[in-house]
Design a protein around this motif. Structure first.
Motif, PDB file in Angstrom:
ATOM      1  N   GLY A   2       0.805  -1.204   0.000  1.00  8.32           N
ATOM      2  CA  GLY A   2       0.000   0.000   0.000  1.00  8.32           C
ATOM      3  C   GLY A   2       0.837   1.252   0.000  1.00  8.32           C
ATOM      4  N   SER A   3       1.942   1.233   0.792  1.00 10.25           N
ATOM      5  CA  SER A   3       2.809   2.405   0.864  1.00 10.25           C
ATOM      6  C   SER A   3       3.487   2.669  -0.468  1.00 10.25           C
ATOM      7  N   THR A   4       3.862   1.578  -1.167  1.00 11.81           N
ATOM      8  CA  THR A   4       4.481   1.725  -2.485  1.00 11.81           C
ATOM      9  C   THR A   4       3.495   2.337  -3.467  1.00 11.81           C
ATOM     10  N   SER A   5       2.263   1.881  -3.413  1.00  9.54           N
ATOM     11  CA  SER A   5       1.231   2.410  -4.298  1.00  9.54           C
ATOM     12  C   SER A   5       0.981   3.888  -4.001  1.00  9.54           C
ATOM     13  N   PHE A   6       0.950   4.239  -2.709  1.00 10.69           N
ATOM     14  CA  PHE A   6       0.744   5.632  -2.337  1.00 10.69           C
ATOM     15  C   PHE A   6       1.898   6.487  -2.836  1.00 10.69           C
ATOM     16  N   SER A   7       3.127   5.962  -2.715  1.00 12.12           N
ATOM     17  CA  SER A   7       4.306   6.704  -3.163  1.00 12.12           C
ATOM     18  C   SER A   7       4.244   6.968  -4.663  1.00 12.12           C
ATOM     19  N   LYS A   8       3.808   5.981  -5.409  1.00 14.42           N
ATOM     20  CA  LYS A   8       3.705   6.146  -6.862  1.00 14.42           C
ATOM     21  C   LYS A   8       2.623   7.154  -7.232  1.00 14.42           C
ATOM     22  N   ARG A   9       1.508   7.115  -6.511  1.00 13.51           N
ATOM     23  CA  ARG A   9       0.434   8.067  -6.794  1.00 13.51           C
ATOM     24  C   ARG A   9       0.871   9.492  -6.456  1.00 13.51           C
ATOM     25  N   ALA A  10       1.612   9.630  -5.337  1.00 11.88           N
ATOM     26  CA  ALA A  10       2.102  10.949  -4.948  1.00 11.88           C
ATOM     27  C   ALA A  10       3.107  11.479  -5.968  1.00 11.88           C
ATOM     28  N   GLN A  11       3.963  10.599  -6.457  1.00 11.60           N
ATOM     29  CA  GLN A  11       4.935  11.020  -7.466  1.00 11.60           C
ATOM     30  C   GLN A  11       4.246  11.451  -8.745  1.00 11.60           C
ATOM     31  N   ALA A  12       3.240  10.680  -9.149  1.00 12.41           N
ATOM     32  CA  ALA A  12       2.510  11.020 -10.376  1.00 12.41           C
ATOM     33  C   ALA A  12       1.811  12.365 -10.237  1.00 12.41           C
ATOM     34  N   LEU A  13       1.348  12.676  -9.027  1.00 12.12           N
ATOM     35  CA  LEU A  13       0.634  13.921  -8.801  1.00 12.12           C
ATOM     36  C   LEU A  13       1.574  15.115  -8.687  1.00 12.12           C
ATOM     37  N   LEU A  14       2.721  14.926  -8.037  1.00 11.16           N
ATOM     38  CA  LEU A  14       3.597  16.046  -7.691  1.00 11.16           C
ATOM     39  C   LEU A  14       4.810  16.199  -8.607  1.00 11.16           C
ATOM     40  N   ARG A  15       5.070  15.225  -9.424  1.00 10.27           N
ATOM     41  CA  ARG A  15       6.292  15.262 -10.242  1.00 10.27           C
ATOM     42  C   ARG A  15       6.304  16.477 -11.170  1.00 10.27           C
ATOM     43  N   VAL A  16       7.421  17.180 -11.157  1.00  3.56           N
ATOM     44  CA  VAL A  16       7.618  18.340 -12.028  1.00  3.56           C
ATOM     45  C   VAL A  16       8.310  17.884 -13.304  1.00  3.56           C
ATOM     46  N   ARG A  17       7.726  18.209 -14.441  1.00  4.34           N
ATOM     47  CA  ARG A  17       8.290  17.771 -15.708  1.00  4.34           C
ATOM     48  C   ARG A  17       9.031  18.881 -16.450  1.00  4.34           C
ATOM     49  N   ASN A  18       8.798  20.115 -16.066  1.00  4.24           N
ATOM     50  CA  ASN A  18       9.506  21.226 -16.694  1.00  4.24           C
ATOM     51  C   ASN A  18      10.969  21.218 -16.267  1.00  4.24           C
ATOM     52  N   GLN A  19      11.882  21.171 -17.216  1.00  7.40           N
ATOM     53  CA  GLN A  19      13.306  21.031 -16.908  1.00  7.40           C
ATOM     54  C   GLN A  19      13.835  22.205 -16.085  1.00  7.40           C
ATOM     55  N   LEU A  20      13.475  23.412 -16.463  1.00  9.34           N
ATOM     56  CA  LEU A  20      13.980  24.580 -15.748  1.00  9.34           C
ATOM     57  C   LEU A  20      13.487  24.588 -14.308  1.00  9.34           C
ATOM     58  N   LEU A  21      12.224  24.262 -14.109  1.00  5.40           N
ATOM     59  CA  LEU A  21      11.676  24.242 -12.759  1.00  5.40           C
ATOM     60  C   LEU A  21      12.345  23.161 -11.918  1.00  5.40           C
ATOM     61  N   ARG A  22      12.618  22.003 -12.525  1.00  3.59           N
ATOM     62  CA  ARG A  22      13.331  20.938 -11.809  1.00  3.59           C
ATOM     63  C   ARG A  22      14.705  21.421 -11.369  1.00  3.59           C
ATOM     64  N   GLU A  23      15.396  22.114 -12.257  1.00  6.00           N
ATOM     65  CA  GLU A  23      16.718  22.627 -11.918  1.00  6.00           C
ATOM     66  C   GLU A  23      16.644  23.651 -10.788  1.00  6.00           C
ATOM     67  N   CYS A  24      15.647  24.518 -10.844  1.00  3.78           N
ATOM     68  CA  CYS A  24      15.510  25.551  -9.818  1.00  3.78           C
ATOM     69  C   CYS A  24      15.196  24.944  -8.457  1.00  3.78           C
ATOM     70  N   LEU A  25      14.322  23.943  -8.425  1.00  2.00           N
ATOM     71  CA  LEU A  25      13.975  23.302  -7.163  1.00  2.00           C
ATOM     72  C   LEU A  25      15.187  22.598  -6.560  1.00  2.00           C
ATOM     73  N   ALA A  26      15.944  21.890  -7.401  1.00  3.76           N
ATOM     74  CA  ALA A  26      17.132  21.202  -6.911  1.00  3.76           C
ATOM     75  C   ALA A  26      18.184  22.193  -6.433  1.00  3.76           C
ATOM     76  N   GLU A  27      18.360  23.269  -7.185  1.00  2.63           N
ATOM     77  CA  GLU A  27      19.338  24.295  -6.809  1.00  2.63           C
ATOM     78  C   GLU A  27      18.928  24.960  -5.494  1.00  2.63           C
ATOM     79  N   LEU A  28      17.644  25.213  -5.328  1.00  2.00           N
ATOM     80  CA  LEU A  28      17.150  25.826  -4.098  1.00  2.00           C
ATOM     81  C   LEU A  28      17.452  24.948  -2.889  1.00  2.00           C
ATOM     82  N   LEU A  29      17.175  23.662  -3.005  1.00  2.00           N
ATOM     83  CA  LEU A  29      17.432  22.748  -1.893  1.00  2.00           C
ATOM     84  C   LEU A  29      18.926  22.636  -1.610  1.00  2.00           C
TER      85      LEU A  29
END
Length: 299
Positions: A2-29
């Motif tokens: 169940g936890s694996t399924s929840f993790s996959k659903r959360a990733q599908a919902l929250l995953r950022v696909r824009n390359q620039l935004l991904r870079e900015c989020l990683a750089e910020l962290l």
């Protein structure tokens, strides 16, 4: 299951696909991690009056913070962490110029937020040490936990030169460490080598002004101290020192980049595929896994 399924659903919902935004989020962290550890090392030293830390432990914390930060975002944004290194990448054609102000803004924001986190973490210690008076000067000043200030003897011109030389050396070292056609360190250990490089510069060139070498690292936390109660003295102190660690590292970056290219990289024997430098762009036009913005991380 169940936890694996929840993790996959959360990733599908929250995953950022824009390359620039991904870079900015990683750089910020990554910048947040870098400044959180770096300033915490300084806060522990200052608020304990040296009983639970000293200048060496503070420098070590800063160097290890570089290593952790590069591992955090190296494969996504290149972990530039520093406008000076983003400028280096622009000069080498590894970062599109239009991305430069975006990276600088993200790096400064990450530094500002991290400074706030350190203030919250050490709030009681800072208040106790300073007798609940936030000052940028005097025997109980605490502003130097967050931003760099020059030694009493240091002039603006000498401080400017200090930052040009220190940042140029840092750039030269990182370009050498990450140059695939030079004596490159084993893959995956580049962040460790860069951390050792940072530590060596700090312990040998830190007495003048603390080796900021990073405009975002200095300006973001300094801005935080201004709004958090330290007042305008954080900008006016020491003949308005604040602009030196903002401007001088950028010039040092250009100098270091030019030195390595002119004296080393331009003279590598030609090979199929052309480039003399071991860095490359990914399909999105950003630097591929570049530590601190100055060399390839993964192949």
């Amino acid at each position: 299951m169940g936890s694996t399924s929840f993790s996959k659903r959360a990733q599908a919902l929250l995953r950022v696909r824009n390359q620039l935004l991904r870079e900015c989020l990683a750089e910020l962290l990554a910048v947040f991690v870098l400044i959180l550890i770096t300033l915490s090392g300084s806060a522990q030293m200052v608020t304990s009056s040296g009983t639970k830390g000293n200048i060496l432990t503070a420098y070590l914390a800063g160097a290890l913070a570089v290593m952790v930060a590069v591992y955090t975002a190296g494969g996504v944004s290149g972990a530039h962490l520093n406008p000076a290194f983003s400028l280096c990448m622009c000069l080498l054609g590894q970062l599109p110029l239009w991305k430069f102000p975006i990276f600088v803004a993200v790096q400064t924001l990450g530094s500002f937020i991290a400074a706030g986190a350190v203030y919250a973490l050490y709030y009681d210690a800072i208040q106790f040490y300073s007798n609940r008076t936030l000052t940028a000067s005097g025997p109980l000043e605490t502003a130097s936990i967050f931003a760099t200030y020059p030694a009493e003897y240091l002039s603006l011109s000498n401080g400017f030169l200090d930052q040009v030389i220190g940042t140029a050396l840092l750039i030269v070292g990182i370009l050498a460490i990450t140059d695939a056609r030079n004596k490159r360190v084993p893959e995956g250990l580049e962040p460790v080598a860069v951390a050792l490089l940072v530590f060596s510069i700090e312990v040998s060139m830190g007495s003048n002004c603390g080796c900021p070498m990073n405009p975002a690292r200095d300006f973001g936390p300094r801005l935080f101290t201004y709004v958090a109660g330290w007042g305008a003295e954080v900008f006016s102190r020491d003949n308005a020192w604040w602009w030196v660690p903002v401007v001088a590292p950028l010039l040092g970056s250009a100098v270091g980049t030019a030195l390595y290219q002119l004296l080393v990289a331009f003279h590598h024997p030609a090979e199929d595929g052309g480039g003399a430098q071991g860095t490359k762009l990914d399909s999105g036009g950003s630097s591929t896994a570049i530590p601190l913005g100055a060399g390839p991380w993964d192949k």
